[in-house]
Write an enzyme that holds these catalytic residues in place. Structure first.
Site, PDB file in Angstrom:
ATOM      1  N   ASP A   1       0.763  -1.169   0.036  1.00  0.00           N
ATOM      2  CA  ASP A   1       0.017   0.099  -0.035  1.00  0.00           C
ATOM      3  C   ASP A   1       0.831   1.289   0.080  1.00  0.00           C
ATOM      4  O   ASP A   1       0.378   2.385  -0.479  1.00  0.00           O
ATOM      5  CB  ASP A   1      -0.567   0.130   1.017  1.00  0.00           C
ATOM      6  CG  ASP A   1      -1.922  -0.977   1.254  1.00  0.00           C
ATOM      7  OD1 ASP A   1      -2.654  -0.845   0.427  1.00  0.00           O
ATOM      8  OD2 ASP A   1      -2.485  -1.192   2.183  1.00  0.00           O
TER       9      ASP A   1
HETATM   10  C1  BGC Z   1      -2.690  -3.946   4.357  1.00  0.00           C
HETATM   11  C2  BGC Z   1      -2.614  -4.813   3.002  1.00  0.00           C
HETATM   12  C3  BGC Z   1      -1.456  -4.546   2.443  1.00  0.00           C
HETATM   13  C4  BGC Z   1      -0.094  -4.379   3.472  1.00  0.00           C
HETATM   14  C5  BGC Z   1       0.990  -4.113   2.936  1.00  0.00           C
HETATM   15  C6  BGC Z   1      -1.643  -4.043   5.246  1.00  0.00           C
HETATM   16  O1  BGC Z   1      -1.886  -2.932   6.318  1.00  0.00           O
HETATM   17  O2  BGC Z   1      -3.827  -4.677   5.068  1.00  0.00           O
HETATM   18  O3  BGC Z   1      -3.625  -4.613   2.233  1.00  0.00           O
HETATM   19  O4  BGC Z   1      -1.051  -5.486   1.285  1.00  0.00           O
HETATM   20  O5  BGC Z   1      -0.477  -3.673   4.470  1.00  0.00           O
HETATM   21  O6  BGC Z   1       1.111  -2.563   2.617  1.00  0.00           O
END
Ligand code: BGC
Length: 811
Positions: A483
């Site tokens: 993200d």
């Molecule tokens: C989110 C995921 C994401 C991961 C890496 C998590 O907090 O829920 O969707 O893939 O972070 O960024």
């Protein structure tokens, strides 16, 4: 240092001091009514949606920590204490907290009085039961005053914590001799209310917080408890609470049980009363009658235990490795159920008011859950698909109560569509339920735009095909799995990259990680096309996949590992050309899992690079070197100090990708080493460093660049649960559902001499005994099914209701 221990026989984790490094929690409920409960009785309850139907208040990030909860006070003369220590923090003579499957038991003892507070959510009912067992362990008669206390939330947890000018005037309650009804909002002819009750005659009660706690008091020292009785207050606005007081006498050795309940009632529209001020209590009375005596409560506990027994019996392992068995058989599957239910909504790190159900997250959660209750996985797939847009992209999150896509968060995460293929294909491998592909599912939650689920998968696949960048790699959009890798933010939102609110997609920034996903899940999609006799479509799909695979092997290759991406200026990310962030974990795991570079040796090289550059004693870090300063062209990833979260933290979620990838190359020893480093039961001894619960995975552990290397955060709600379960159950232990049946392909540490797995699959039960006296890491020499030799390694499908004996010899 440890703060407790596993009790495998009772399937519990036993915490032996209330002062754990952080609150160690459990989840009660697995259907509609949920409670979070910590080892000191902190936590809160909600019905289906932690934001919109919050029953009780919880103040996050508060000091002191974890004061709001499911509290029981015992006043014994001048001493007031809680069985779970908080909130009075009166020192106890004895304390324990047993977190079990859907229940928690807090036991405290003080001056010869033993109190056990047993909390659970009965199956099939929308309530939490708190049963208090009081025992007089002394040799003299005792007089005690017991108070049970909850603070109601005015339903919408966001509004409740912000809109005080209104909320201080809306609170309403009704009272019966043993029940307090919280009916704020009922006046607006909404049809729900909460009830807090006891099955034992009540001596006094309060419903106004100021009266119970005192205006300047609080749960640590409530004025009513100090006085030994409540004042019968009726809340008019302000803060409605449920406080029930019961005077108890106990002869020496005598034991008494008192039940407190917190229920959620929703009356159907047609039963609504005409007088908006009075609630229809019929359903509440029926609920209370279901738990009026102790035998009924016992029966509800027993039903819950049976429920869990049956859920977990779908995958049971005996390996002789105590820690492995307890994780696989119990805690790991338990966490998979919790993540499936909660997605990323409510934990001690997710406030329940922010993120609801994640598109990407829930699809992945399903991978570790689908064998537990396939029917619920089916329903979830259809819900998720309904939030997809017609072009294949998707709302990134949706609200569990409404099941509608969240417009604030929007769309633009270009990996999202492919996760729908991953989830559906996993469901089909588990169940063989081909008709699901014909289910009509809306796009954008609009029934008029309904299409068969297969069409949703087609659009998912095509989304990547139509969003390729200059190197033939998939465009990243706002971000992919990571993200925080926001490669398009620079051009769109200079200076405020991590606050992007709308879709943003540059024409250039590309993701090697999505390339890996596209190859892996694209192949699964093509296989579905084959089965549906869509030969042309399957062939065309494979051509697109081959092209992206080539792009990953060339433009995506950095010489010794896969690059991570190309940024909005066409510069590589995750390359030796970079000064920081030279190598990332995600593309190494995903590309090798997809089989990219297996023949060319690039896969093996990439995993060697991971071991050399990213491995640590506590797991594999996300990338190296960590970013030391904020970089506009990378976005949020560089907003974290080095070693935390996505900036070179050990993101547990993608550690299993490396372990899975190692098994694909036959490296059982290394795969297990990676598995073990983040596996809770194996790191229980470092709880003082790790800090979060030693029975579940956390999202992240601080990486080696962080001053607090090894410290975990964000326990419970993480894709780590599903992925590590997929890893250990399918890739390591090698029991792999396929479209045709279970494939047996173990890849284990050579020291594991054998194991047995009992696996429920499409209605039959398979007892699979694996013999590894040959001490190999990979390779099956022979398989017999009910005594007969099997050609190949896919077990023929057995009739539902039958039991199959499978003998596997490795070598
Ligand atoms: C989110 C995921 C994401 C991961 C890496 C998590 O907090 O829920 O969707 O893939 O972070 O960024």
């Amino acid at each position: 240092m440890r703060f407790g221990h596993f009790d495998d026989a009772r399937r519990e984790y036993v915490i032996t001091t209330p002062q754990t490094p952080l609150p160690w929690i459990n989840y009660l409920g697995s259907e509609d009514f949920f409670s979070l409960v910590s080892n000191t009785a902190g936590g809160y309850s909600f019905y289906r949606d932690a934001r919109l139907r919050r029953l009780t208040r919880y103040r996050y990030n508060s000091s002191p920590l974890d004061m709001d909860g499911h509290h029981i006070y015992i006043k014994d003369g001048g001493t007031v204490w809680n069985p779970g220590w908080q909130p009075t923090k009166t020192p106890l003579d004895r304390y324990s907290c047993r977190h079990g499957l859907g229940y928690t038991i807090l036991e405290g003892e003080k001056d010869g009085i033993c109190a056990a507070q047993e909390l659970f959510v009965p199956k099939g009912d929308a309530c939490e039961l708190d049963r208090l067992t009081l025992t007089n362990c002394s040799d003299r008669p005792r007089e005690l005053d017991v108070f049970s206390y909850v603070e109601f939330c005015l339903w919408d947890a966001v509004d409740d914590s912000t809109n005080f000018q209104r909320n201080f005037s809306t609170g309403e309650v009704e009272v019966e001799p043993c029940a307090i009804y919280h009916k704020t909002e009922y006046r607006e002819r909404r049809d729900h209310y909460a009830v807090f009750w006891s099955n034992t005659p009540v001596t006094s009660f309060d419903t106004a917080r100021d009266a119970f706690c005192g205006v300047y008091g609080g749960p640590a020292d409530p004025q009513a408890v100090r006085a030994g009785h409540c004042s019968g207050s009726i809340a008019h606005g302000w803060a409605p609470v449920g406080a029930l007081h019961i005077h108890v006498t106990l002869a020496p050795g005598e034991e008494k049980k008192i039940l407190f309940g917190l229920g959620y009632i929703e009356n159907p529209q047609e039963e609504k009363f005409t007088d908006p001020g009075v609630i229809n209590k019929t359903r509440a009375h029926a609920m209370m009658a279901r738990y009026a005596d102790d035998a009924q409560v016992d029966a509800a506990r027993a039903a819950l235990a049976d429920h869990w027994e049956s859920l977990l019996s779908g995958y049971q392992l005996q390996s002789g490795e105590e820690k492995l068995d307890r994780m696989v058989n119990l805690w790991h599957q338990y966490q998979c159920m919790v993540t499936f239910n909660m997605s990323r909504s409510a934990s001690y790190y997710e406030s329940g008011t922010g993120r609801g159900m994640g598109f990407r997250d829930s699809c992945q959660d399903l991978l570790g859950f689908v064998h537990i209750v396939p029917a619920r996985a089916r329903e979830r797939i259809l819900d998720i698909a309904a939030t997809q847009f017609e072009d294949g992209s998707a709302y990134h999150q949706y609200q569990p109560l409404t099941k509608k896509g969240n417009r604030d968060v929007g769309t633009g995460f270009n990996d999202d569509p492919l996760w729908l293929i991953a989830a559906t294909a996993a469901y089909l491998r588990e169940t063989g339920d081909w008709p699901i592909l014909e289910e009509q599912v809306p796009f954008e939650n609009d029934e008029r735009k309904a299409q068969p689920l297969m069409e949703h998968l087609r659009r998912s696949f095509r989304f990547t095909c139509t969003h390729l960048g200059p190197h033939g790699l998939p465009l990243i959009g706002r971000a992919d799995w990571n993200d925080c890798l926001n490669l398009n933010c620079f051009s769109e939102h200079p200076g405020e990259s991590f606050q992007i609110t709308g879709p943003s997609e540059g024409p250039v920034a590309e993701s090697v990680f999505i390339a890996g996903m596209f190859v892996k899940y694209g192949r699964e999609y093509a296989e579905l096309c084959d089965r549906l006799q869509l030969a042309d479509e399957a062939a065309a799909a494979r051509r697109s996949i081959d092209a992206v695979e080539q792009a990953a092997l060339t433009a995506g290759w950095d010489g010794a590992w896969f690059r991570r991406a190309y940024d909005a200026f066409g510069n590589p990310v995750g390359s030796r050309e970079c000064t920081e962030g030279q190598i990332f974990i995600e593309p190494q795991g995903m590309c090798v899992m997809a089989g990219i570079g297996r023949e060319t040796g690039q896969a093996a090289q990439a995993l060697r690079s991971v071991e050399e550059r990213l491995d640590t004693p506590y797991g594999v870090v996300l990338h190296q070197p960590a970013y030391t300063s904020y970089q506009l062209n990378l976005g949020e990833i560089s907003s974290y100090p080095p070693g935390y979260k996505e900036n070179a933290g050990i993101f547990c979620h993608n550690n299993p990708w490396i372990s899975c990838a190692e098994t694909m190359l036959g490296h059982g020893d290394r795969a297990f080493e990676v598995y073990r480093k983040t596996c809770p039961a194996y790191i229980e001894d470092i709880s003082e460093i790790h800090r979060t619960e030693p029975y579940v995975y956390s999202q992240m552990v601080a990486g080696r660049d962080a001053p607090t290397f090894g410290e975990a955060k964000n326990s419970w709600l993480t894709g780590t649960a599903a992925w590590t379960f997929v890893n250990v159950s399918q890739y390591i232990l090698g029991i792999q559902p396929t479209l045709d049946g279970l494939r047996i392909d173990p890849c284990i540490p050579h020291t594991l001499t054998g194991y047995t797995v009992t696996r429920r699959y499409r209605g039959a039960v398979y007892h699979i005994a694996v013999d590894n006296t040959a001490a190999v890491q990979h390779g099956v020499q022979s398989i017999t099914v009910d005594g007969k030799a099997l050609a190949g390694n896919v077990l023929p499908l057995a009739a539902a209701g039958t039991t199959v004996q499978v003998q596997v010899t490795m070598g």
